[in-house]
Scaffold this motif. Structure first.
Motif, PDB file in Angstrom:
ATOM      1  N   SER A   5       0.830  -1.144   0.126  1.00  0.00           N
ATOM      2  CA  SER A   5       0.094   0.083  -0.127  1.00  0.00           C
ATOM      3  C   SER A   5       0.685   1.121   0.294  1.00  0.00           C
ATOM      4  CB  SER A   5      -0.871   0.172   1.308  1.00  0.00           C
ATOM      5  OG  SER A   5      -1.886   1.193   1.013  1.00  0.00           O
ATOM      6  N   ASP A   6       0.233   2.205  -0.865  1.00  0.00           N
ATOM      7  CA  ASP A   6       0.791   3.491  -0.621  1.00  0.00           C
ATOM      8  C   ASP A   6       0.066   4.183   0.745  1.00  0.00           C
ATOM      9  OD1 ASP A   6       2.266   5.998  -1.428  1.00  0.00           O
ATOM     10  OD2 ASP A   6       0.778   6.614  -2.656  1.00  0.00           O
ATOM     11  N   THR A   7       0.504   5.563   0.848  1.00  0.00           N
ATOM     12  CA  THR A   7      -0.247   6.183   1.964  1.00  0.00           C
ATOM     13  C   THR A   7      -1.600   6.647   1.695  1.00  0.00           C
ATOM     14  OG1 THR A   7       1.913   7.280   2.046  1.00  0.00           O
ATOM     15  CG2 THR A   7       0.191   8.215   3.190  1.00  0.00           C
ATOM     16  N   GLY A  34       9.186   4.685   3.504  1.00  0.00           N
ATOM     17  CA  GLY A  34       8.876   5.817   3.307  1.00  0.00           C
ATOM     18  C   GLY A  34       7.273   6.183   3.479  1.00  0.00           C
ATOM     19  N   VAL A  35       6.450   5.245   3.070  1.00  0.00           N
ATOM     20  CA  VAL A  35       5.083   5.328   3.483  1.00  0.00           C
ATOM     21  C   VAL A  35       4.916   5.284   4.885  1.00  0.00           C
ATOM     22  CG1 VAL A  35       2.643   4.106   3.145  1.00  0.00           C
ATOM     23  CG2 VAL A  35       4.177   4.290   1.377  1.00  0.00           C
ATOM     24  N   ASP A  79       6.319  10.768  -5.790  1.00  0.00           N
ATOM     25  CA  ASP A  79       7.129  11.042  -4.424  1.00  0.00           C
ATOM     26  C   ASP A  79       7.746  10.030  -3.806  1.00  0.00           C
ATOM     27  OD1 ASP A  79       5.056   9.713  -3.063  1.00  0.00           O
ATOM     28  OD2 ASP A  79       3.861  11.217  -2.426  1.00  0.00           O
ATOM     29  N   LEU A  80       8.354  10.134  -2.689  1.00  0.00           N
ATOM     30  CA  LEU A  80       9.171   8.915  -2.197  1.00  0.00           C
ATOM     31  C   LEU A  80       8.346   7.606  -1.733  1.00  0.00           C
ATOM     32  CD1 LEU A  80      12.032   7.859  -1.047  1.00  0.00           C
ATOM     33  CD2 LEU A  80      11.174   8.944   0.911  1.00  0.00           C
ATOM     34  N   GLY A  81       7.131   7.778  -1.228  1.00  0.00           N
ATOM     35  CA  GLY A  81       6.261   6.805  -0.962  1.00  0.00           C
ATOM     36  C   GLY A  81       5.730   6.212  -2.006  1.00  0.00           C
TER      37      GLY A  81
END
Length: 166
Positions: A5-7, A34-35, A79-81
């Protein structure tokens, strides 16, 4: 089943008090470091941070190829996440990537990664009789009020699906 999962799907499910859907639908959900940082380091969301930190079905993956992620970020503008989540999905051979952001979904799709967003999660939860039609409508209203963009097309597809099951 390996689910990354992403954020944003996690934040959205926290907002509607249904983070438990991830566990009920997928069991363990992996998130890149990162997330995890995005979910836990904002001082405005301490309550949500505690929930994520103590959630036994969310597993943080520390091993990330930073060179791969940097290249992905530079070539896509993600982005990073998002970049780390795509990296884990691609290299960990995930069955599903949970992501809502349009640009990230486009990149993941081009890479052949199967994706699902918050609306898809709600739809599957309804099909599995985990949540009701009213809970879905309330959830979408809460998310829209919180500033989450939910396309009319996706929302209409979701409504059509839940109306057809009734």
């Amino acid at each position: 089943m390996i689910v990354i999962s992403d954020t944003t799907p996690i934040i959205s499910l926290l907002k509607i008090n249904h983070l438990d859907l991830l566990n009920k639908l997928f069991g363990e959900v992996q998130i890149p470091k990162g997330v995890f940082a995005e979910l836990t380091e904002n001082p405005r969301f301490q309550k949500e941070s505690k929930i994520v930190q103590t959630c036994d079905f969310i597993k943080v993956v520390e091993e990330i190829d930073e060179g791969y992620v940097t290249l992905l970020r530079r070539s896509t503008g993600l982005d990073l996440g998002e970049s780390q989540a795509i990296y884990l999905s691609d290299n960990g051979k995930a069955d599903m990537l949970l992501m809502d952001e349009v640009r990230g979904r486009e990149v993941a799709t081009r890479m052949g990664i199967k994706i699902m967003g918050t609306i898809g999660i709600l739809g599957i939860a309804y099909q599995d009789s985990i949540i009701s039609k009213e809970e879905i409508k309330d959830a979408v209203e809460i998310l829209r009020d919180a500033g989450r963009h939910i396309s009319e097309r996706l929302y209409e597809q979701l409504l059509k699906m839940i109306e057809n099951k009734s």
